[in-house]
Each structure stands twice: as structure tokens, then as C-alpha cells.
Scaffold this active site. Sequence first.
Site, PDB file in Angstrom:
ATOM      1  N   LYS A 132       5.223  29.545 -19.135  1.00  0.00           N
ATOM      2  CA  LYS A 132       5.024  28.784 -20.365  1.00  0.00           C
ATOM      3  C   LYS A 132       5.865  27.512 -20.232  1.00  0.00           C
ATOM      4  CE  LYS A 132       4.695  32.840 -23.334  1.00  0.00           C
ATOM      5  NZ  LYS A 132       5.242  33.477 -24.522  1.00  0.00           N
ATOM      6  N   HIS A 135      10.017  23.792 -23.251  1.00  0.00           N
ATOM      7  CA  HIS A 135       9.856  22.746 -24.259  1.00  0.00           C
ATOM      8  C   HIS A 135      11.118  22.584 -25.111  1.00  0.00           C
ATOM      9  CE1 HIS A 135       9.185  25.627 -27.550  1.00  0.00           C
ATOM     10  NE2 HIS A 135       8.710  26.375 -26.576  1.00  0.00           N
ATOM     11  N   HIS A 138      13.611  25.265 -26.271  1.00  0.00           N
ATOM     12  CA  HIS A 138      14.611  25.897 -25.401  1.00  0.00           C
ATOM     13  C   HIS A 138      15.919  25.129 -25.345  1.00  0.00           C
ATOM     14  CE1 HIS A 138      10.902  27.688 -23.701  1.00  0.00           C
ATOM     15  NE2 HIS A 138      11.656  28.755 -23.798  1.00  0.00           N
TER      16      HIS A 138
END
Length: 574
Positions: A132, A135, A138
Site C-alpha cells: 500500500k 502516505h 504514516h
Amino acid sequence: MKGEFMVDFKKEIAKSISKVTNLDEKELKNYIEIPPNSDLGDYAFPCFKLAKDLKKAPPIIANDIKENIQIDTNIIERIDVVGGYLNIFINKKTLVKSVLENVAKNKEKYGSSNLGNNKNVVIEYSSPNIAKPFHIGHLRTTVIGGALYKIYNFLGYNTIGINYLGDWGLQFGKVMAGISLWKDEYDFKNNEMGSILKTYIRFNKEEKEKPELTEMARDYFKKLEKGEPEIVRQWEHIRNISIDNYQKTYKLLNSKFDSYNGEAYYNDKMEDIIEELQNKGLLRESQGAKIVDLEEYDMPPCIVVTSAGTTIYATRDLAALKERINKYNFDKLIYVVGSEQQLHFKQVFKVMELMGYGEYIKKCVHVPFGLVVDKDGEKIGSRKGNSVFLEDILNEAIDKVKNIINEKNPELEDKDDIAKKVGVGAIIFNDLSNSRIKDEIFDWDMLLNFQGETGPYIQYIYVRTKSLLSKAGYIPKIDEIDYSVLNEIEAINTIKLLYQFNEVIQNAADKNEPSILARYLIDLSQNFSTFYNQHKIITEEKNIQNSRLFLTYAVGIVLKTGVELLGMEMPEKM
Ligand code: ARG
């Protein structure tokens, strides 16, 4: 614990009050407050806290103490009684001497301690889900965890940072199924990471209409769990390129980890925990799944094995926690994970407690935090449905700072390096400057404002200290300092803050709240700025110059140490 040679004013006050009241010194020390306004004293002691023990009215207790207390005027200059309060004025010269001598002695180590006595503090942070996108969401765990890592270390703990990668689970099934269906539609050859992400996003969208896709993903994940070589190889490949990709962001943020043992690492350790749960009589069958019933504790059940026969997120957390208990002999195990996972951790901790690990669970703590939102309160990236990559945001910050430098100070050397320190620092500071449980507001104008309560502002004040020292051309020797010169209120306010540095760091660790340190650094910068705006540092009078210059030097050291504890870097020029 104060640094080696610092006078511990609170302790001295508590000792004197203890002698008159016969109450416990430590307890008395905890009652001591810092008044909001220094006209009311440097410390205040609220006597109503003693009313119950001494069976007298607070103003009478206050007067009694004042009448009978023995004070050393080198420590306490004066005590006033106001209502039920003792307002205590400390000896400023002792304060100034104590702080500046300690800075001279300890330099970059000023504020550190060996409180932790090398005990292990394990901090789990960052932990992105592979496959994933990495982005903006995080950012928070990576930055808060990184700051706690450094803060505990500075207090003498042995810190262990774990990046518990989300490198196992159904998302791999989805990516692999997606690749098998659409591999020719994306440019896997030239942009593999980007193509993986596109596949994942598309899969999630299409599976809403086509449940057979979810089935397909489950099949892939099952094969992975069974260890089918071709599938395992593909998983490993996706994992490797994802990690390579994250490293670019970690490098920008200066994030370091001692372990990358993620969910996959526990794959072969789950049978053991399932067996243990079974043997301890905690597992129940429910609609084909195996669960631990937590109804008694007002929580939904903790699913350990799904009806499809696969393990899940919680299973791996149980296995990981058990391993960490055996491996690290930790004094504290900190999970820096968003507040939306509060229930998950409560469940995991409760299950471990039921298994008999209660004494370790007492040392575990979930450190939650809020979302990243724009100035209208909307979650960043959510509107467009796709995520905003953290790496892009960090690079954008660096570019913006570079533009500012080109405009304001085009001759500056090492522009790239400085732009990185200031740009990334601005993002980190913005994340850490408010209590972590609040949502973080991400707004470029605010976080890059050099006059605001920002990272760049602190860096700017630090650079001012540097340029004052280089203008003078020397750092005064501590035995050349006349302490009584530093008697203006602005100097004393600044020195009081320097005095509190260790306590602030300790407080930040106790509450796992780096914002306490961040706010302190703003406070110190503002106070020092007031000082040098009102009092000339470079002057004809050597005596005054030496003292003020040494204070400038001390402020610089604390700002730099503090900023680095937050995970930022300090530029020497800007
Ligand atoms: N990988 C998870 C996520 O991105 C966070 C992991 C948190 N740590 C844990 N031990 N469960 O949501």
C-alpha cells in the site's frame, strides 16, 4: 533527577517544609507548583494539600510554616504567604550559577541523565502496510516514535526501535490477484512500485462489485500461507521493492530502526500461540472461527483464526507480543499506532493477560494519535480517493524552502543541505507541536512561517545564537562569568527555562508526549528572543558581554539538543 551539579530547588524546598511539618519529603515535593506569573514567586506551595493531615485551615498552615521554617538564603531568598499559598522566591544568583556551570560541564549532554539505567524500552513505530502507498498518514507514527526513541535514549534507557512491517495479510492476495489479471495494463517494467499501487487501488474498487475477486485474493493469500514456492517468491519480491521505496522517505526523515521484523516474521510462530490459547482453555468456536470471548470485559471477541482457516492481524500481534516478552526483557513496550486501533490493542492486551502475562502487559502501552487534516478539518488525500505520498510532501517542503532562500538570501552556501534541514524540520515540528491525540493540521503557510510557532522559527533563533557567537569571535570561559550581571527579568526567565530542560524531557517521556518538548523549545526561543531584543549582547563592557554571550551559548546548546531529540536537524546558517 537533576544533572549532577544542579541545585534541586524543589527538593530543597520540600526538605525544609518536611522538617517543620514532619510530612514525607517526596510527597511534599510533588505538591510544589510553578506560579503562572513570576511576580508571585518562582515556586508556590499550596497548603490546602496538607489541611487534612494537619487538621488546620490552609492559611494557618501557611503562616505556621513561614514562622518556623529554616531557610538557607543561598537557596531560598524569601517566602510570602498569600491565602493558603506559600510563594517562594529562590536565590537567583544560585540559579544562574548552577545552570551555567552545568552547561559548561556537560555541553551537548546537558539535560541528559542516567535515570533509565540502561533498562530496555522497546518502541514500535512506522510499521507501514507493504504494497500500500506510504502516505501522509504514516508521518505521525514515524515521527512520534522516532522522537520517543531519542528522548528515552537521552534519559539513559537502552532503546530498541521496531518497524513492524505490515508485510503479511490479504492485501498481498489482492495485489497478486490484481497482477495476474491486469499485468499488461500497467508499466511494471519501468515503474514497478507505482504499478503495484495502481493495481491495489483498482482491486479494492472493483471487488466491491465483483465478490469473486475477493475469493480470488483469499485463494492467493492461502497459497502464500501454505508456502507455495512461486507465490512466496513473488511476495518476497513485492516486499523488497516496497522496502527499497520506503527507504527514500526514511532517509529524508532520518528514521532508523533496530529491527524490521514485521507480521510475516511471525508466520511460523502463530501455531504456537494458537496451541497455547487452546491449552489454556481460552479458545471458542464461533461460526466456524476460533475466538477468545471478551464479553465479560465489554469488548467484541478477539478473532484468532477466521472461518476460512487463516490467521489475522490480531493473531500475529499476539505472537509478536509473546516473542517480545521472551526476547527483550523490557521495562516498557510502546506501540505508536493511530487512535483508530485503540480497541484492537485493548483486545490483544486483554487476551495476553488472560493467558497469564499480566505482569508484562502492565509494561505495555498503546500511544495513540489523531489524523492529519487540512485547515478545513478534512482528512488529507481523502477527497481525491488516492493518497498523498509522504516522500512527495517532504520534497515539496524542501523545494518551498529553497525558493524562500533564493528569494531572501541567494548567496547562502550549502543551500540544498539547509533547505532539507529546514523543510523536513518544518514538517516534523508541525507534527509534534500539538498534543498527539489531536488531529494534526497540515497547512503549508502555517508550518513554514518563520515567525510562527514553527520548526523554522526555532532554527532561526538558533542560527542567531551562532551568529552572535561568531560576531564576538569567542565562547567565554565559565570562570570569566559574573553571575550577578544576569539579573534582568528576561535573562532570569530564559535561565529558568534552561534549568527545566531535564524535567521537561522526563515529563515528555513519562507521558509519551514529544509535544511537551516541542512547546518548551518555542518557549525558550521566544524568551531568548525577548532577551536579546532588549539587552545588547555585544557591548563595550567585557564583563556584561561575557555573561550574556555565555547565556547565548547555553541557549544554543539546548535548542540544538532539543530539536535533535525531536528528530529534526539543526542548520548552522540560514
Ligand atoms: N501496519 C499497521 C497499519 O498500517 C500498523 C501496525 C501497528 N502495530 C501493531 N503491532 N499492530 O495499520
